[in-house]
Design an enzyme around this catalytic site. Structure first.
Site, short mmCIF file in Angstrom:
data_model
loop_
_atom_site.label_atom_id
_atom_site.label_comp_id
_atom_site.label_asym_id
_atom_site.label_seq_id
_atom_site.Cartn_x
_atom_site.Cartn_y
_atom_site.Cartn_z
N GLY A 136 2.10 2.24 5.21
CA GLY A 136 3.16 1.33 5.62
C GLY A 136 3.88 1.81 6.88
O GLY A 136 4.31 1.00 7.72
N GLU A 189 5.61 -3.36 1.21
CA GLU A 189 5.75 -3.06 -0.23
C GLU A 189 5.03 -1.76 -0.46
O GLU A 189 3.82 -1.75 -0.69
CB GLU A 189 5.06 -4.14 -1.06
N CYS A 198 2.80 -0.01 -8.69
CA CYS A 198 3.87 0.59 -7.90
C CYS A 198 5.16 0.61 -8.72
O CYS A 198 6.07 1.38 -8.43
CB CYS A 198 4.03 -0.09 -6.56
N GLY A 223 0.83 -1.20 0.00
CA GLY A 223 0.00 0.00 0.00
C GLY A 223 0.86 1.25 0.00
O GLY A 223 2.01 1.23 -0.44
N SER A 224 0.30 2.32 0.52
CA SER A 224 0.95 3.63 0.45
C SER A 224 2.08 3.74 1.49
O SER A 224 2.14 2.96 2.45
CB SER A 224 -0.07 4.73 0.72
C1 UN1 Z 1 2.32 -3.64 -7.77
O1 UN1 Z 1 2.14 -2.71 -8.56
O2 UN1 Z 1 1.97 -3.54 -6.57
O3 UN1 Z 1 6.17 -5.77 -11.59
C2 UN1 Z 1 2.87 -4.94 -8.16
C3 UN1 Z 1 4.99 -5.56 -11.88
C4 UN1 Z 1 3.98 -6.58 -11.44
C5 UN1 Z 1 3.62 -6.39 -10.02
C6 UN1 Z 1 3.33 -4.99 -9.59
N1 UN1 Z 1 4.55 -7.89 -11.62
O4 UN1 Z 1 4.62 -4.58 -12.50
#
Ligand code: UN1
Length: 504
Positions: free
Chosen positions: A243, A260, A294, A238-239
């Site tokens: 986190g 993450e 992300c 999440g953000s």
């Molecule tokens: C995410 O955006 O939280 O590497 C995960 C990637 C994907 C996973 C992204 N396999 O873009």
């Protein structure tokens, strides 16, 4: 649509709690598709009392699951992978309906789930510990990896099923049980996945509470997970503010966590690189999932000698980006996840302008059903644009020129986040520098491929404000287990380490 929902066990009204039996009597929420504003169904949240019972059941299930031999646990994960293969099309469509990514990306996401299951099956026979030479005569030193306990998995809307699977496939072979709290924006996909796991666990005769579910708000259900000592590991996606909060609560009780958090992906485009590779990988990295990964590409740091040529090609692609219903194959971009996300993006663009960024294209709302469609935006940014240090979870791409590779790397590293980065170059010295200790400070550093779309075989995660956690492949499994070191004496005598003597 009804058929897809039905095939995945989704009804008009769905209970958001599971630990062997389905039930939840808390607040009911409607699930609205960002594609067109249509209601997909209703989900009831779990109450704190129900959460307590779910966690108790999931915790009880650990007592027997941890004793099942790891390769046998792998058989369960193999069957979950097979079930995902069977349901791939339907589950991908549900992902698309619920959060709006294109169907081709939805299929890719379910493929990630299948891949991690395959990985975990192999891993179930490779949970290796080391043996080390003892400094004492007739002694042996070894380590073993044991199951850890309940893993609380808190996931975000943007990868509503894959992130659960990265955690769950690994946790299951490690002998842990899983309690999942999905994003409130994507509860239906979570129910569908839990039903798949439930079926497999029942078929094998194991306690289905091994894969439990508790849907509710982060501020109540999330915090119950964070603060309860029965949850041995919290894996949170999440953000950054989210986190920071999770990290404090879990650390306070000496639990383990995997964080993450935000990313701020940059691609360095060298004048010695292939422009075609650069344009294509940056385009997908920036507009894929409507900029809501992300790992999305948010910054391009491009050599000044090719800056204009690069921009001309990228802008041409942006101008003809097919945007619309993500279920249609011709569309490369669907909606943002909800109206709030659109407001955030438009607000960010206003700030960028006020800070001196120049909008080269995009950033406009499109008059399509549901109201969540926007055009992707490119910003010509001065090197010190403050907004470039922030992660706007939308397709806003900043382009900055550079002159030396050292300057480019410094710019790449000049943000608080440290998830994903890439360089496009055919110059080996440049790419080795980028991958060296003097190079990218990110958890992911790619060469001649973009920032997003990581494969499950590697450990996934990043540094600095990204949180430092690693999940998915490589040896990320070690966080899901408890390490035990043993000294074993078969000498028939007492000998102390470090040469200490004890005359009695
Ligand atoms: C995410 O955006 O939280 O590497 C995960 C990637 C994907 C996973 C992204 N396999 O873009």
């Amino acid at each position: 649509m009804q058929q897809i929902l039905k095939s995945l066990g989704i009804s008009d009204v769905n209970a958001g709690g599971f630990a062997g039996a389905w039930g939840a009597s808390g607040k009911a929420q409607k699930v609205i598709s960002p594609i067109d504003g249509e209601t997909l169904g209703t989900v009831t949240n779990v109450t704190p009392q129900e959460f307590d019972a779910i966690l108790a059941q999931c915790h009880r299930a650990f007592a027997s699951w941890k004793l099942v031999p790891a390769p046998k646990r792998g058989e369960v994960v193999k069957a979950i992978g097979d079930e995902l293969r069977r349901n791939k099309a339907a589950l991908a469509e549900l992902v698309t309906l619920e959060m709006g990514k294109t169907l081709r990306e939805g299929l890719g996401e379910v493929q990630e789930m299948i891949d991690i299951c395959d990985f975990a099956v192999g891993l179930s026979r490779q949970l290796y510990g080391l043996t080390m030479p003892s400094e004492r005569r007739m002694h042996r030193l070894q380590e073993q990896w044991h199951p850890l306990g309940v893993v609380g998995v808190i996931t975000a809307f943007n990868f509503p099923v894959a992130v659960w699977s990265w955690n769950t496939a690994i946790a299951l072979v490690c002998g842990d049980t899983v309690l999942w709290k999905p994003s409130s924006k994507t509860p239906l996909t979570a129910i569908a996945c839990t039903k798949i796991a439930e079926k497999v666990l029942r078929d094998f005769g194991y306690d289905p509470a091994i894969c439990s579910l508790a849907i509710g708000k982060g501020s109540d259900i999330g915090d119950l997970i964070n603060t309860d000592p029965r949850v041995a590991l919290v894996s949170y996606t999440g953000s950054v503010p989210g986190g920071r909060h999770v990290g404090k609560l879990v650390q306070e009780r000496f639990g383990k966590h995997i964080l993450e958090l935000g990313g701020n992906g940059a691609v360095i485009v060298s004048e010695k690189g292939d422009l075609d590779i650069a344009v294509r990988s940056i385009y997908f990295g920036a507009i894929g999932t409507s900029g809501q990964r992300c790992t999305s590409t948010r910054r391009v740091i491009v050599h000044s000698s090719i800056h204009d040529a690069f921009l001309a090609r990228l802008q041409a692609l942006y101008a003809k980006t097919p945007i619309g219903d993500p279920r249609k194959n011709e569309n490369l971009m669907g909606p943002l996840v909800d109206a709030g996300a659109v407001e955030t993006m438009l607000g960010a663009i206003e700030t960028v302008k006020a800070e001196g960024g120049r909008i080269l294209c995009g950033g406009e709302r499109l008059p399509l059903p549901g109201g969540c469609y926007i055009t992707p935006c490119i910003v010509a940014a001065p090197k010190d644009l403050p907004m470039m240090k922030e992660e706007t979870f939308a397709p806003v791409l900043y382009v900055v020129p550079y002159d030396t590779i050292e300057e480019a790397i410094a710019l790449q590293n000049s943000v608080p986040q440290g998830l994903s980065s890439a360089i496009i170059t055919n110059d080996q010295r440049e790419s080795e520098l980028f991958l060296s200790a003097a190079g990218s400070d990110c958890g992911i550093a790619n060469v001649n491929t973009g920032t997003s779309g990581a494969e499950i075989g590697g450990a996934f995660g990043g540094e600095k404000e990204t949180g430092g956690g690693r999940e998915s492949g490589s040896d990320a499994w070690k966080t899901y287990m408890r390490r035990q070191t043993s000294a074993i004496n078969f000498s028939g005598q007492v000998e102390l380490a470090q040469g200490i003597t004890l005359e009695l």
